[in-house]
Structure formats: structure tokens, C-alpha cells
Design a protein around this motif. Structure first.
Motif: not given
Length: 722
Positions: A97-99, A102-109, A149-151, A166-174
């Protein structure tokens, strides 16, 4: 020194410091070679050689240690291998599952789907289907809709399903930049083996960042960089740059996973309104529409998708071409599915389709079995259906225990089927008492009404069991004019009635049968946009064969004249085979006996129709070649599984084929009688009467049995066996 001078050696040993002497003293040695030591005095507490600080023994040891450290430490860091997983070509990965930080829910799926689409371009890395992941989570006694689907969960899913990573994707604003990270985790230890990161500015940077991460991950897993570069297209092309469309596509895939095809199609159409060039979405929509019988729209959607082939992955292009080939040529369809499974051997949707079309279009049971066995992998989300298909093919190969085992596996895995093929297996074994309970336990996908296939199957079971009263009752309930029936089903029932009439009607009755289809039925076939033209030709060929078999030569020729060019096109092997049967009957009746028989015999290659043996047996009987006719009869009687499983020519052949597997016993007895083999004639006659008791037989068959019984009585009794 005289002669000793030549042996004298002078040595300078440098300056030494002596304890109690303030200044260093030069030390020399003069001695005879072989007697004097001729080496510097040893280091001691009383005297030692004067050397710089950095050359003293203790200092040298320290210096050596430092030198080794300075060399070794960089070597360890630069030359040590990266942490790795034992990943090989065609191994599997689980996308977690994508972690979303950010505040953008459009990224989730959307990003999960984009990551999947990108990885699925690879022929090296296989991505575990979302449907399979959901199934595994359900078996873990968790709710797949609520479980992330976490670690921990992803590692357990990977271990259960045989995935290597297992591939764990993450998106963040830095710092005003969008950072996407993908960790590759070893499921056995749940530790991160390595991670890939890509930064960008704004939403428009997300897909390029994912492209970069996908490429690096594939290379890290062992795929050649040149292959990654040459076989991959940017996600903006093969998916969509519109994140809202991508999110709708992701929601559609999740709806498909839970069986909500209606909702999935709504979301796919919404995604296409946002991005009409989203070819992957069009292909998914076409796939969903195909089982609903919407052939015209399926064709339209596939053509639209292929019109923008530069926006499709190689996998999706081949898949769309394979789907579309079914609209033009069965042989081309088989070839396209073969090409797809060769390029992507772990694409289970393709493997299942290839096995199915080998059965349906090529009548090639053995090759279909080989493909179907590859389809029942533990990573296949539809393994249950795969087992059921394999069971059906094993039925056609006369492996009844193997077929029953596969049907049992399908039931364990929850496959929703009507159990018609399981019932047919027991019928082929003449275990008719089990059939009703098996059919009652069958599940109809979607909760719809019982199918036309079950009606045909029940009629066939009644015939096979010699239950003529049940057969009569079933036939009275058939209403081919039922408005709820599609034209193909209505025509099948018409043909079925004709088949039974030719089997069990008297000679006088046969003369009055209506072999040509009604004008109303022809009009329905022409007007139904989803009624395939080759299906109509198959119906016409069945009627032409039946007419020719009953001696109605002119009617058969007239029916052949109505047929389209497909019947002679090599791309339509089933139609070619049906035409060969009819033409052989007509040739035989016109006096071309040798030519007709030679044509039929040369067509037997293991993929011939069951009706080929029926036709050959009957012509050999007319020719008076009783040994060859008996061989054909024995083939028919011993291939009851094939009679039940062969559907390539249409369901109207099923009762005909199964009935002939019983009538073949009677033919065996008749041929044996003509050959003077009283023992075999009596045995075959007893077997026939056991399955179809004489008292209940239809009139034409009863007359044959009575004649045969009289003829057998005239034969000399077989000699006693010592």
C-alpha cells in the motif's frame, strides 16, 4: 694481514646512542667473512641505533596498522556487494500500500496502479495480481478492504504466495519538492534491502519519478539495463498523465477484484471521459464486456485502443490483438494467444485463454492440457477456474480420476461453476445416480437462471442413461421460441430436436423432417449484432450433415450453398472439418467411395471431431468393410469422455455424440456378426442391452436389436475355451 686480507670485510652500522654517553657514537665492524657476524648489533636497553622517530619499531607497527586501515576501510565500502535478494527471472514481487505523507488523497490508489503498470512492462519481474493479494489476505482472516499492505502484512502475503520481494512505495512533500521512495523488502526478514528515491516539483513530476524508480528497481533485481531501456515506455503514455483518470482506473480494478463489474465499467468509462486516449482502460472495459455478450462494443473499444498503440505497453498490445483476433479467425486467435503466452509466460489471463481456445477452436486436448497445467500456479488469482478447465480437458482425454481430482481442487478454491463437466465425467463413467446432487450443488455466477448448456446436458444425460421417459419430459419443456433466449441458444435447441429426430425417428419420419432452418431463425441471426457469423455457419453445416446422412442430398447441397466463405477459409478449422464431413457423405452417395473414405481417414490426427469417427463408421458399414467399421465403433465406445467434452462444433452435437457412444456397441455387435465372431457379437450385444434395455428402446433401435438377435442365433456357437 697477508693472505687473510681478501677475507676481511668492513661494515658501517651507523650511529648508536649509549646509556650514559651524551653524544652518539659511530659503530664499525671489521671481521673475517664466515667468522664475524657482519650485522648491526641488536637493539638493547644499553645501546640502540640512532634512527628518526617514525622509523622506530613500535612506531612502524603503528604506522603499518594505520596504513592497512586507510586502505581496507575504503575497499570495504566501495567493493562490498549491495544487500540482495535471491531474485531470478520471472520471480514475483508484491506491491504494498502507498504510504501517502501528503495532503493529496488522489495519490492513494493512482500511484499504486501506476507502479504496477510500470513494473508489468517487464518480462523479468512479475507483479502479484491485486486479486490474488486480496484472496491471500482473506485467507489470513483479515478484511482485504480494510487491511493495509504494510511491511508485516505484505511480507506474510509474499511468503504465502511464493513472492521473492515486497515493494513499499511512499510519497512525501519535502522542502517544496515531491519525493517518491520505493523500498525493496526481504519478506523473510522484513528488512529493507535497498530503496530508490526520486524527487520532482509539482504533480506533473510524479509519473516521471515513478518511471525512474521502476527502471532502477528492475535493474537492481537483475534485469539488463538495455532491456529496461528498450522495452519500457513512459507512464504518461502507457497509463495517463491525468491523475484523476488514473485514480478512477484504480478504483475500477478494485471493483473488478470484488466482482462488481457494473461499478468497474462505470469507473472505466469515467476515466475514459477524462482521457479518451487511455488505452489500458479501454482494454479493461472490453475485457469486462466480453462475457456479457457485447461483442460489437468490445470490438469498438479494442480498435480504439490499438489505434493509439504508442500508448500501450507491449503486453497490452499483444493482449488486445489476441482478443480482437477472435472476431476474425479462430486460427489467428489461437496463434495470437500462443504469441502472448510465449512472451509473457506468467500472464495467467493469457494462459487460461490459450488453453480454452486450443480446446474450443483447435479441438487439441493434449496441447490444451499442457497449457492448462501451467495456468494453475499458486500466484494465479483464478486458480479455481484453471483447475476446472483442466478437469474438463482431462475428461476429454479419458482421464476420469484426474478430471475428478481437478474438479475437487476447483471446489476447494471456491470456483463458481454449474458443475456440468463434473456431472458429465460421472456420466461418462455411467455413474448416473450422482448427477442430480452434483448439479444441485452447482453455483451460477451472478445468480442468474440455469443456462441453455444445462438444458442440453440434462437431455444428454437422459439419453445416455437410456431414460427415455425423462427424455420425453425434457423435450416437451423445450421452447425454442422463448423470447428470453438469444438467437444462438434458440437455434441450438432447434438443432438438438433435429439431431434426436435423426437418431431415433423411423425412416418414414426422417423423410418429413425440416432440415433447413426457419426463415424466422435466419432473420434473427442476421439482425443480432452479437451473433457471430461463424456460429450460424456451424448450425447450417450441422443441418447439412444431418440431411446428407439421412440421404437428403439436394437439401444438403442447398444448405451448403447458403454458407459464407468462412467454411472454406483455413482460418476456421472447425467449419473446415464440418464441411469435410458433409462433403464426404455427398461424395460417397454419388459413388465416390474411395475418395470419400480416404479424405475422412486422412483427417484423423487426434484433433478431428468425434463426428468424424461417426461418419467414417457409418460409411464403412455401407461399404461392407466390417473390420474397419468395428474399429471405428470401438473407438467411439471407448472415448465417451471426448463425446462429453468436445464442444468445438457446438452444443447441438453433444446428445448426438453421446448417443453414438452407446450405438457403437450395437454396431460392434453387428460387425462381429458379419465377421462370424459369435462370442464378440454376443458380448457387445449384452453390453448394449445393459446400458439401453431393449424394452424401452425407440422403435428404430429396437428393430435393429431384434434383427441382430435373430442373426446371432444363426451363427455357430463359439467353441469351448479350455
Amino acid at each position: 694481514l697477508g693472505e687473510a686480507l681478501e677475507k676481511v670485510r668492513w661494515r658501517t652500522h651507523g650511529r648508536y646512542r649509549f646509556r650514559g654517553v651524551p653524544d652518539p657514537v659511530a659503530v664499525f665492524e671489521v671481521g673475517e667473512e664466515g667468522l664475524a657476524p657482519l650485522k648491526a648489533p641488536p637493539w638493547s636497553s644499553k645501546a640502540h641505533r640512532e634512527v628518526p622517530f617514525w622509523r622506530r619499531p613500535a612506531t612502524v607497527v603503528i604506522e603499518a596498522v594505520l596504513l592497512v586501515a586507510l586502505i581496507a576501510v575504503p575497499l570495504v565500502f566501495f567493493l562490498r556487494p549491495d544487500p540482495a535478494i535471491a531474485f531470478a527471472k520471472r520471480d514475483w514481487v508484491v506491491v504494498g500500500s502507498l504510504h501517502n505523507l501528503t495532503s493529496e488523497s488522489v495519490f492513494d490508489d493512482a500511484l499504486e496502479s501506476a507502479l504496477r503498470i510500470g513494473l508489468e512492462q517487464s518480462r523479468y519481474v512479475n507483479v502479484l495480481p491485486d486479486l490474488k493479494v486480496r484472496d491471500t489476505i482473506t485467507r489470513m482472516q483479515r478484511d482485504p478492504d480494510e487491511t493495509e499492505i504494510d511491511r508485516k502484512v505484505g511480507s506474510e502475503v509474499a511468503i504465502r504466495d511464493g513472492a521473492r520481494a515486497l515493494i513499499l512505495p511512499t510519497i512525501a512533500e519535502i522542502g517544496g519538492r515531491v519525493r517518491i521512495t520505493a523500498e525493496l523488502v526481504d519478506p523473510q526478514t522484513q528488512t529493507t534491502v535497498y530503496s530508490e528515491t526520486a524527487d520532482g516539483i509539482g504533480k506533473e513530476s510524479i509519473l516521471p519519478s515513478l518511471d525512474a524508480i521502476n527502471s532502477r528497481l528492475r535493474v537492481r533485481l537483475g534485469e539488463a539495463l538495455a532491456t529496461v531501456s528498450s522495452e519500457s515506455l513512459p507512464l504518461e503514455k502507457v497509463a495517463t498523465s491525468n491523475l484523476d483518470a488514473l485514480r478512477l482506473y484504480s478504483m475500477a480494478i478494485k471493483a473488478q477484484a470484488v466482482g462488481d463489474i457494473v461499478q468497474a465499467n462505470i469507473q472505466l468509462r469515467s476515466a475514459l471521459r477524462l482521457d479518451p486516449g487511455f488505452g489500458t482502460a479501454r482494454i479493461e472495459l472490453a475485457t469486462n464486456l466480453l462475457p456479457l455478450g457485447e461483442r460489437q462494443e468490445v470490438s469498438e473499444q479494442l480498435h480504439l485502443a490499438l489505434a493509439s498503440a504508442d500508448r500501450l505497453t507491449a503486453r497490452h498490445t499483444l493482449y488486445a490483438e489476441a482478443l480482437l483476433a477472435d472476431f476474425s479467425s479462430p486460427r489467428l486467435a489461437v496463434e495470437k494467444w500462443q504469441a502472448l503466452t510465449t512472451a509473457y509466460p506468467d500472464m495467467f489471463r493469457a494462459q487460461g485463454a490459450y488453453a480454452y481456445f486450443l480446446w474450443q477452436y483447435a479441438n487439441d486436448f493434449q496441447r490444451a492440457i499442457d497449457v492448462a497445467r501451467r495456468n494453475i500456479s499458486e500466484q494465479n488469482p483464478n486458480t479455481g477456474i484453471g483447475h476446472y478447465l483442466l478437469g474438463t480437458l482431462l475428461l476429454g482425454a479419458e482421464d476420469f480420476p484426474g478430471a475428478i481430482e481437478q474438479f475437487g481442487e476447483a471446489e476447494k478454491l471456491g470456483a463458481k461453476v454449474q458443475n456440468l463437466m463434473l456431472a458429465s465425467t460421472h456420466a461418462a463413467m455411467r455413474e448416473f445416480g450422482k448427477i442430480e446432487n452434483i448439479l444441485a450443488a452447482g453455483k451460477i455466477h451472478g445468480g442468474g437462471s440455469r443456462s441453455i448448456e444445462e438444458t442440453v446436458a440434462r437431455i444428454t444425460f437422459a439419453i445416455d442413461a437410456g431414460d427415455w421417459k425423462t427424455l420425453e419430459s425434457l423435450m416437451t419443456t423445450i421452447n425454442a421460441t422463448d423470447r428470453s433466449l438469444d438467437p444462438a441458444s434458440a437455434q441450438t435447441l432447434d438443432d438438438l430436436k433435429l439431431a434426436l429426430a435423426t437418431l431415433f425417428a423411423t425412416t418414414e419420419k426422417n423423410q418429413s423432417l425440416d432440415y433447413p432452418p426457419s426463415k424466422a431463425r435466419q432473420a434473427e441471426a442476421r439482425n443480432d449484432k452479437n451473433y457471430h457469423a461463424r456460429s450460424w455457419n456451424a448450425h447450417l453445416l450441422f443441418r447439412a450433415w444431418a440431411a446428407a446422412r439421412s440421404g437428403h442430398v439436394e437439401i444438403a447441397k442447398a444448405l451448403l450453398a447458403q454458407m459464407g466463405s468462412e467454411v472454406r477459409d483455413p482460418g476456421f478449422p472447425t467449419l473446415n472439418k464440418l464441411l469435410l464431413l458433409t462433403q464426404s457423405l455427398l461424395d460417397f452417395q454419388s459413388g465416390k467411395h474411395e475418395e470419400a473414405l480416404a479424405r475422412l481417414q486422412s483427417s484423423i490426427d487426434g484433433k478431428e471431431l468425434y463426428a468424424t469417427h461417426i461418419t467414417l463408421m457409418e460409411l464403412l458399414l455401407k461399404r461392407g468393410d466390417y473390420p474397419a467399421a468395428r474399429d471405428q465403433a470401438r473407438w467411439l465406445a471407448s472415448h465417451r469422455g471426448r463425446a462429453y467434452a468436445e464442444t468445438t462444433a457446438g452444443d447441438m452435437w453433444l446428445p448426438m455424440n453421446v448417443a453414438q457412444s452407446n450405438i457403437a456397441l450395437l454396431v460392434d455387435a453387428e460387425c462381429s456378426m458379419h465377421l462370424g465372431d459369435a462370442a464378440q457379437a454376443g458380448k457387445a450385444m449384452a453390453d448394449f442391452s445393459k446400458h439401453w434395455p431393449e424394452r424401452d428402446l425407440p422403435v428404430p433401435l429396437k428393430e435393429r436389436v431384434d434383427r441382430l438377435a435373430l442373426d446371432i442365433e444363426k451363427l455357430p456357437a463359439p467353441s469351448a475355451v479350455r
